[in-house]
Each structure stands twice: as C-alpha cells, then as structure tokens.
Design a protein around this motif. Structure first.
Motif: not given
Length: 398
Positions: A21, A32, A35-36, A38, A40, A49, A72, A150
């Motif tokens: 990554n 963030y 990540t959102r 994806t 997750f 990612n 992550t 998370f």
C-alpha cells in the motif's frame, strides 16, 4: 497468486512490491476516505487499496477480510512511519495484539515459539476474523461484525502514536459505538422490533465489552471526551449513517440527529453530507452483492431465517430436549409462565442459566453457547412451549 488460507501468505503479500500500500497519504482523512472506498468501513470489502489491483477471484469473505485487515493496519503504520519496514510492522502488529488481548487468549494458544513472526501474525489475523464466524454472522452476512474490524485499526493507531495501548481504550470505543448506533436507531419515529434486533447485533458483535441493559438517553449521555483523532470521529459518523440507512429512509429528526452528532464531534457540515452521500452511493452500487441489502427489511429477513433454523433444531432434538426439560421442573414452569406474562429480572436470569445448561447437554444445541448465540435464546424460549405442549401440561400439574 496469494492464497490467504495457506501458511506464508503474509510474507508472500509483502514480498511482491506491487502489492504494498504505497499510495501517497497526506492526512488521516486521505487514509480514511481511501479505506472507506474499499468497503472496509461498511463491512463489505470490494477492493484492497494497493498500488496495483489485487485479484480476489475465488477468495472467501473471510480471506478477503484477512488481507484487507492486514493491509489497512499496514496503511496506518505507513501513514505514521512514512518509511515503513515490513519486518518492523509485523513485530509491532504482534506486540499490539498481545496487549489488546488477555493472556491465554485463543489467538496465542495456537502459536508455536519456533514459528516466524509473520506466521504468528497470520494465526492471530485468522482467529481475529474467524471470531466473526459465530451464529449471528453466519446468518447475517458478516456486515455488522466485519464493519467493527476497523476498531482494531483505530486501536493500532493509538498504540503506534502513544507507544502503548491506552488502558480501556477499546472498551470505551466499543461503548460509544454501541451508544451512537443505539441512538441512531431509537431516534426513528416508527421504531420497530427489528431495530431493537439490530442494536443487539451490534452489542453481541463487540469483543471487549459486555453489555447488559445498556441504556443511553441522548448524545450528551455519552463520553466523547476520550476521542483524540479524526479517524475515530469519521468512523462514528459513518456508523451512525449506516444505522439510519438500514430502512432506506431519512426523516427530519434523523438528519437533525446526525448534525447534532457532527457538532459534538466538531466535524464540518460538508463532511456529514459527504458521509451520507458516500454510504448511499456505495450501497446502491454494490447492494446486489451484499446479502444484507437484498431484502426490503434485512433485519426481518435475518430474524425469519434464524427463527426457521431454531425451530428446525428444536424439532430434530425434540425427544432429547423433552427428557432434559422434564428433569428441571423450575425451568418448565418459567418457560410456561413466560407465555402468559413478563418475567421479572431474577426469573429471566434463572431461565437463561437453566436453559443454557440444557443446551450444553445436547450437541446440536450448543450453538446457543457460541458468541452471539444468546441473541437466539428468545426465539428458543418462544417456540419450546409450542413444540412441547404436552410436556408443559404434565409438569405444571405436578
């Protein structure tokens, strides 16, 4: 090709430089939001990612979750360290989970001293994701429990920035998450039994906090003071939005609630709008792939499906269940009484304890002893009198 179920997958993941990554991350919000994207944050990972796309064809949902969690966690490490090293990350991740869980936790019972840290981390991650595979998530497509993964990332951030895992951090975070989700659902003008069930799903999906009659009257009753970074605040806002989206309606009082939450969290208004817009777009784009959103009322579907499973288990084990019940007259009387009146707190505790003791003696019913299994007990209690009427009559007359 990586096989996330074969030993050595963590080393293989990091050995291929194009899988790391290495996206430039300039802020917590950049991390963030990426990540959102994806999925997750929402409990349904549609991509991981990485600098180049990672093919996930043939992977199970658990395998996708394992790789997404490692990636992550590494992303958070990369955000803080800037010049991340694979070996240092693995050491830190292992130390972090050692602090996060009490000694003797099942993660570490499977670990052999001779194994490399990467192999040991694989076992921890595997157990971490597999603990989601309880009676609740099997029937609920992992959407709730995986969304809570998370929490690990936020706790790892806390660990990396402070050099230690702040005492009670995870417990406090879980409490505030359940509190916010509960209020998000109770704010509805037409709150249903299924909203109560969703609250219970969140309560049974957390790992480090035991809830019993968790009561929150309003947002001011929650302790937001320990929140220290935007990642925590973004996450709380998205979870609140997810909870409100569950019936695909947005009432004025729900919008007002989200703005009140955003104000308390000191988030700008445009982020609240962005949060709801992204949730709406994500679900509409992927809803056909997410079992949770494939029904007009996903909570009702879960309840109906689970009820059928419980009734089937009772029917298959009727004779054995009858035998065990007839040996516990107090339990029989409590179950019978529950069909005509509301039991008091002491009676409910006695009935639950005795019923779980009965389930321990019947292998097929030990599912009620698994994580989340207690959520199904009300269904069991409801249907036993219907399935075994003669047994109740005989015992009540004695």
């Amino acid at each position: 090709m990586i096989n996330p179920s074969a030993q050595g997958w963590v080393d293989k993941f990091f050995s291929k430089s194009h899988l790391l990554n290495t996206t430039n991350l300039y802020s917590n919000k950049d991390f963030y939001c990426k990540t959102r994207e994806t999925g997750f944050i929402y409990g349904h990972v549609v991509s991981i990612n990485t600098r180049e796309p990672l093919l996930m064809n043939g992977w199970t949902s658990e395998e996708v979750s394992k790789v997404a969690l490692v990636n992550t966690l590494f992303g958070i490490y990369q955000l803080i360290e800037k010049n991340p090293e694979k070996s240092k990350f693995i050491d830190l991740a292992f130390d972090f989970y050692n602090l996060m869980h009490p000694k003797g936790f099942s993660f570490f019972k499977k670990i052999l001293p001779s194994e490399s840290k990467a192999i040991q981390l694989e076992k921890i991650i595997d157990s971490r994701v597999q603990t989601n595979d309880n009676i609740v998530s099997k029937n609920f497509s992992h959407i709730v429990t995986n969304a809570l993964l998370f929490i690990d990332v936020l706790a790892f951030y806390n660990f990396l920035t402070k050099g230690e895992l702040t005492k009670d951090y995870v417990q406090k975070l879980e409490e505030i998450i359940v509190g916010v989700v509960t209020l998000s659902l109770t704010i509805k003008s037409n709150k249903s039994h299924y909203d109560d069930l969703l609250i219970k799903l969140f309560e049974t999906s957390v790992r480090y906090t035991k809830f019993s009659g968790f009561k929150i009257s309003d947002l001011n009753a929650l302790n937001f003071s320990f929140l220290e970074n935007d990642l925590e605040k973004f996450y709380l806002m998205d979870l609140a939005g997810m909870a409100i989206w569950s019936d695909e309606k947005m009432e004025k009082n729900e919008v007002a609630f989200l703005y009140d939450l955003g104000s308390i969290l000191k988030l700008e208004h445009f982020y609240i709008i962005e949060s709801l817009t992204v949730i709406d777009e994500f679900i509409k784009k992927y809803r056909n792939d997410i079992p949770y959103f494939n029904y007009s009322n996903p909570i009702k579907h879960f309840y109906d499906q689970t009820t059928q499973s419980v009734v089937m288990l009772i029917t298959r084990n009727k004779k054995r269940l009858l035998k065990e019940l007839t040996e516990s007259k107090d339990l029989v009387k409590l179950l019978a009484a529950s069909t005509t009146r509301e039991l008091d707190t002491n009676e409910k505790k006695r009935m639950k304890k005795q019923l779980l003791d009965v389930c321990k003696t019947i292998p097929s019913l030990t599912i009620f002893l698994l994580p989340g299994g207690s959520l199904l007990l009300p269904i069991l209690i409801k249907f036993i009198p219907q399935m075994l009427p003669s047994a109740f009559n005989e015992n009540l007359d004695q």
